[in-house]
Design an enzyme around this catalytic site. Structure first.
Site, short mmCIF file in Angstrom:
data_model
loop_
_atom_site.label_atom_id
_atom_site.label_comp_id
_atom_site.label_asym_id
_atom_site.label_seq_id
_atom_site.Cartn_x
_atom_site.Cartn_y
_atom_site.Cartn_z
N CYS A 104 0.83 -1.02 0.03
CA CYS A 104 0.06 -0.09 -0.04
C CYS A 104 0.78 1.20 0.01
CB CYS A 104 -1.04 0.01 1.14
SG CYS A 104 -1.81 -1.45 1.50
N HIS A 293 -2.64 7.31 2.69
CA HIS A 293 -2.14 6.12 3.23
C HIS A 293 -3.10 6.00 4.73
CE1 HIS A 293 0.54 3.03 3.98
NE2 HIS A 293 1.17 3.33 5.09
N CYS A 300 -6.92 -2.28 4.93
CA CYS A 300 -6.12 -3.21 5.58
C CYS A 300 -6.23 -3.56 7.09
CB CYS A 300 -4.76 -2.68 5.12
SG CYS A 300 -4.14 -1.38 6.08
N GLU A 448 1.74 0.00 14.33
CA GLU A 448 1.72 0.44 13.09
C GLU A 448 0.22 1.37 13.11
OE1 GLU A 448 0.80 -1.00 8.77
OE2 GLU A 448 2.84 -1.49 9.39
#
Length: 483
Positions: A104, A293, A300, A448
C-alpha cells in the site's frame, strides 16, 4: 496483460542483490530465509489475488497512461470508484493474510508524487512530472513492487533538518553533478522494502528556506550501491526458526517486516528526480501521501480485524461460553468498531475529487478522521479479543511440549474445552490471537495503527486545518441572527 504472476514475482526478487543485515549477520538469501519469508508471502498475495478472476474487479485497473490492464497497486486513481475499490481490495487482502501485505505504501506514494509533480512543474517550469510518468510507466509495464520511503529518523525533533547537529539525520543531497545527485541519510520503519524492486523517496516534513538540500524526492532500485538495510526486530520473531513452529508462530504463512534503510552517498540520476530543492512543495507531497495512507488503514486494518474477530468467536465457542450475554455483547462491540473504521475508509473515498494531474485525491478531512479512529479502535478490538480468549492464550505449553509423547496426553486432557473440539485446534486459535495482539502480526496491527501514516497528533492537526471553522461559525451566526 502486463502483470506478473506470484511465481514470477518471487523469482524476480532472487535477482536483487540487497545489502541486508539481520541479527548481526548479512542475509545472503532473503527469499528463502524463514524469518523473512512470511512477509514475502504477504506481499506475493497482492500478485496472486490479481491472477484470481473472482478478484479481477478489485485487483485490476486500466492505466490512464498506457491503456493497459495493470495491478491496482500501480494504478493512478481515476475516480471515486477507484478509491473505493482500493479500500475494498485492502480489506480483502487483510482478510487473506491477517498481516501487513506491505504494498500500500508504494501505491499511496506514487499517487501523491504523480499529482504533486504536475503542480510543481506548473509553478516552476520543471520536468519532474515527465520524469515521474516515465518511472511509473516502467513500474506498470513490469508490475514492479515499489516501497514508499517518507519517514526520516529526525534526530532533535525541535530543530529543522538543516539545523541538526548531524546533517544526515534527515536524508539530503550531499553532492550535485551534471548527471544527477548523491544522497545520504536514512529512512526508518520501511514496510516491505526487502520485498520491493524500487524505492520511492519523499521528504518527511514541510520544508523552509535553508532546507533546500533536504527537499528531495526520487526513485532508485532497492539494491542500489550505497544502500544498507537493517532488519527490524519483532516480538516472537525467532519462533519462526524453532524446530516446532507450526502452532506457536500463530500465523505460519504470512507476516510483515520493517527495516532501517541507510543511504550512504547513493547516486540518483536526473531523470529519476521528482523534487530537488523546491522547499515550498515538500509539504504538498507529505500531506497528500499521508492522506492516501490514512485512507488505506480503513481497509487493511479492517481486514485483519475481521480475522481477529473470527478467531475470538472460535475461541469462545471452543471454551463453551459463546452464548453468555456479556460475551456476545463484546463480540458485537468488536464488529461495531471494525465496521466504523471501514465506514470511514469508504466515506473519505466516496468524497474524493480530481487533482490538476487528473488522478483522484481522497477527502483529506475524512481520511484524517479515519486514521484518528485507527489509532484507537484496533487497540480496543485487541483488548476485547484478549479478554475473551483468556489467560491460556499466553500460558499454554509450547508446541515442543505438545509433540513430546510423554507430555502430550496431559496437554490433550487438561487444555480441553468443548468435548467435540480437538485440543490442538484450540491451541492453534489461541496462538493466532496471541500473534495478532502480542506477537509478530501485532507490529502491523497495533503500533503501526498508532504511528503509521503519522501519529495521532498529526491527524488532529490536519483535522483542525481541514475543518473549515469559519463556515461553522457562520452557520451558527445565521441561526442565532448575529450580524
Amino acid at each position: 496483460m502486463t502483470m506478473m504472476t506470484k511465481e514470477q514475482y518471487i523469482e524476480s526478487l532472487r535477482k536483487l542483490h540487497l545489502n541486508l543485515w539481520m541479527f548481526g549477520k548479512k542475509v545472503e538469501n532473503p527469499v528463502d530465509d524463514p524469518v523473512i519469508r512470511p512477509s514475502l508471502n504477504s506481499f506475493a498475495a497482492t500478485y496472486e489475488a490479481a491472477e484470481d478472476p473472482q478478484y479481477a474487479d478489485l485487483m485490476i485497473a486500466t492505466s490512464n497512461i498506457t491503456g493497459k490492464k495493470v495491478n491496482r497497486f500501480t494504478h493512478m486513481h481515476q475516480s471515486t470508484d477507484d478509491l473505493i475499490k482500493k479500500v475494498k481490495m485492502q480489506r480483502m487482502l487483510g482478510q487473506k493474510t491477517a498481516a501487513c501485505f506491505q504494498r500500500c505504501v508504494g501505491m499511496d506514494a506514487m499517487n501523491a508524487v504523480y499529482s504533486s509533480t504536475y503542480e510543481i512543474d506548473e509553478a516552476c517550469g520543471t520536468k519532474y512530472h515527465e520524469n515521474f510518468v516515465k518511472f511509473l510507466t516502467r513500474v506498470q509495464d513490469e508490475d514492479l513492487a515499489v516501497d514508499g520511503a517518507m519517514t526520516d529518523v529526525k534526530g532533535d525533533r525541535g530543530l529543522a533538518p538543516s539545523k541538526q547537529a548531524d546533517p544526515d539525520l534527515f536524508l539530503h543531497v550531499v553532492e550535485r553533478t551534471p548527471d544527477g545527485v548523491y544522497v545520504t541519510g536514512a529512512k526508518a520503519h520501511q514496510t516491505g522494502f526487502v520485498n520491493s524492486h524500487e524505492v520511492l523517496v519523499m521528504p518527511t516534513i514541510s520544508m523552509r528556506e535553508g532546507d533546500e538540500d533536504y527537499a528531495i524526492s526520487f526513485a532508485v532500485p532497492t539494491d542500489s550501491e550505497g544502500i544498507t538495510l537493517i532488519y527490524g526486530r519483532q516480538s516472537c520473531d525467532t519462533r519462526k526458526i524453532e524446530e516446532y513452529n507450526d502452532i506457536d508462530v500463530g500465523n505460519k504463512v504470512y507476516g510483515g517486516h520493517e527495516v532501517l534503510v541507510i543511504f550512504d552517498h547513493v547516486f540518483v540520476p536526473n531523470d529519476r528526480i521528482f523534487l530537488n530543492g523546491e522547499v515550498k512543495f515538500a509539504g504538498m507531497i507529505v500531506e497528500r501521501f499521508a492522506g492516501y495512507h490514512r485512507q488505506s488503514y480503513g481497509g487493511c486494518k479492517v481486514g485483519v480485524g475481521d480475522v481477529l474477530i473470527g478467531a475470538t468467536q472460535l475461541a469462545v465457542e471452543m471454551a463453551g461460553c459463546a452464548k453468555a450475554s456479556h460475551v456476545k455483547d463484546k463480540i458485537i462491540e468488536m464488529i461495531h468498531l471494525n465496521e466504523t473504521l471501514y465506514a470511514c475508509g469508504i466515506a473519505c473515498s466516496s468524497q474524493g475529487a480530481p487533482t490538476k494531474a487528473g488522478n483522484y485525491l481522497i477527502n483529506l478531512l475524512l481520511a484524517n478522521v479515519c486514521k484518528q479512529n485507527v489509532t484507537r479502535f484496533p487497540y480496543d478490538i485487541a483488548r476485547l479479543a484478549q479478554d475473551l480468549a483468556g489467560g491460556l492464550m499466553v500460558t499454554q505449553p509450547s508446541e515442543a511440549d505438545y509433540r513430546n509423547p510423554e507430555l502430550k496426553p496431559y496437554i490433550e486432557k487438561y487444555l480441553k474445552g468443548v468435548a467435540s473440539v480437538p485440543t490442538e485446534d484450540r491451541m492453534r486459535v489461541l496462538r493466532l490471537i496471541e500473534n495478532m495482539t502480542m506477537g509478530t502480526a501485532a507490529v502491523g496491527y497495533l503500533p503501526e495503527s498508532m504511528h503509521g501514516a503519522g501519529s495521532p497528533q498529526a491527524q488532529r492537526i490536519m483535522i483542525a486545518r481541514q475543518a473549515n471553522m469559519e463556515q461553522k461559525k457562520a452557520l451558527a451566526k445565521a441561526i442565532a441572527r448575529i450580524d
